[in-house]
Design an enzyme around this catalytic site. Structure first.
Site, PDB file in Angstrom:
ATOM      1  N   ARG A  31      24.346  10.032 -20.498  1.00 54.66           N
ATOM      2  CA  ARG A  31      23.003  10.655 -19.975  1.00 54.66           C
ATOM      3  C   ARG A  31      22.142  11.049 -21.058  1.00 54.66           C
ATOM      4  NH1 ARG A  31      24.584  11.843 -14.955  1.00 54.66           N
ATOM      5  NH2 ARG A  31      26.862  12.112 -14.377  1.00 54.66           N
ATOM      6  N   HIS A 102      16.989   0.188 -24.338  1.00 50.63           N
ATOM      7  CA  HIS A 102      17.759   0.855 -23.414  1.00 50.63           C
ATOM      8  C   HIS A 102      17.034   0.817 -22.123  1.00 50.63           C
ATOM      9  CE1 HIS A 102      15.234   3.351 -26.075  1.00 50.63           C
ATOM     10  NE2 HIS A 102      14.726   4.263 -24.903  1.00 50.63           N
TER      11      HIS A 102
HETATM   12  P1  AMP Z   1      12.114   5.819 -25.343  1.00 56.54           P
HETATM   13  O1  AMP Z   1      11.190   6.801 -25.508  1.00 56.54           O
HETATM   14  O2  AMP Z   1      12.022   4.813 -24.054  1.00 56.54           O
HETATM   15  O3  AMP Z   1      12.647   4.970 -26.735  1.00 56.54           O
HETATM   16  O4  AMP Z   1      13.642   6.757 -24.934  1.00 56.54           O
HETATM   17  C1  AMP Z   1      14.449   7.202 -25.902  1.00 56.54           C
HETATM   18  C2  AMP Z   1      15.379   8.168 -25.012  1.00 56.54           C
HETATM   19  O5  AMP Z   1      16.333   8.609 -25.730  1.00 56.54           O
HETATM   20  C3  AMP Z   1      14.651   9.598 -24.573  1.00 56.54           C
HETATM   21  O6  AMP Z   1      14.508   9.716 -23.197  1.00 56.54           O
HETATM   22  C4  AMP Z   1      15.455  10.652 -25.449  1.00 56.54           C
HETATM   23  O7  AMP Z   1      15.447  11.925 -24.515  1.00 56.54           O
HETATM   24  C5  AMP Z   1      16.793   9.811 -25.561  1.00 56.54           C
HETATM   25  N1  AMP Z   1      17.600  10.524 -26.406  1.00 56.54           N
HETATM   26  C6  AMP Z   1      17.231  10.528 -28.025  1.00 56.54           C
HETATM   27  N2  AMP Z   1      18.295  10.874 -28.445  1.00 56.54           N
HETATM   28  C7  AMP Z   1      19.310  10.912 -27.828  1.00 56.54           C
HETATM   29  C8  AMP Z   1      20.736  11.228 -27.660  1.00 56.54           C
HETATM   30  N3  AMP Z   1      21.308  11.642 -28.821  1.00 56.54           N
HETATM   31  N4  AMP Z   1      21.546  11.297 -26.637  1.00 56.54           N
HETATM   32  C9  AMP Z   1      20.952  10.839 -25.572  1.00 56.54           C
HETATM   33  N5  AMP Z   1      19.692  10.691 -25.287  1.00 56.54           N
HETATM   34  C10 AMP Z   1      18.913  10.741 -26.380  1.00 56.54           C
END
Ligand code: AMP
Ligand code: ZN
Length: 116
Positions: A31, A102
């Protein structure tokens, strides 16, 4: 943080905790820490791949596995029939902040188009 041992590599290895909801030999899903919808799950390959630009031909199976996992997760989360969105951001113009690819799986509300 190096390219080969990034935040999501650390989640994949178990060094950093996450709310993991799905895993197989190729991918895992957890999540999002800052959810943008009632369901917001990130599907990552176990292998470190920084951006879509770094995908190579031998990643074909893992690239497909991300979407097959998204399908299973949508069903598991009960959002498959209403509908959901998958997004993979690439580099700064798209807002990528974690450089380990991701697939965002978002559901539980309506989404507009075009995206912001
Ligand atoms: P992006 O901006 O497409 O690179 O998405 C990165 C995503 O990773 C964002 O939606 C963040 O909220 C999420 N994120 C960052 N650190 C974590 C973490 N430790 N656990 C879960 N999600 C994370
Ligand atoms: Zn990584």
């Amino acid at each position: 943080m190096t390219d080969t041992y990034c935040l999501f590599c650390k989640i994949a290895s178990g060094e950093i905790n996450a709310d993991v909801i799905y895993e197989n030999d190729y991918v895992m899903a957890f999540r999002d820490i800052n959810p943008q919808a009632p369901t917001h799950v990130l599907v990552i390959p176990r292998k470190h791949i920084a951006t879509i630009n770094e995908l190579v031909d031998t990643d074909q199976y893992v690239a497909g596995a991300l979407h097959l996992a998204a399908k299973d997760i949508a069903k598991q989360e009960g959002i498959a029939e209403d509908g959901f969105r998958t997004v993979m951001n690439c580099n700064s113009a798209a807002g990528q902040t974690v450089f380990h690819i991701h697939l965002h799986v978002l559901g539980g509300r309506d989404f507009s188009w075009p995206p912001g």
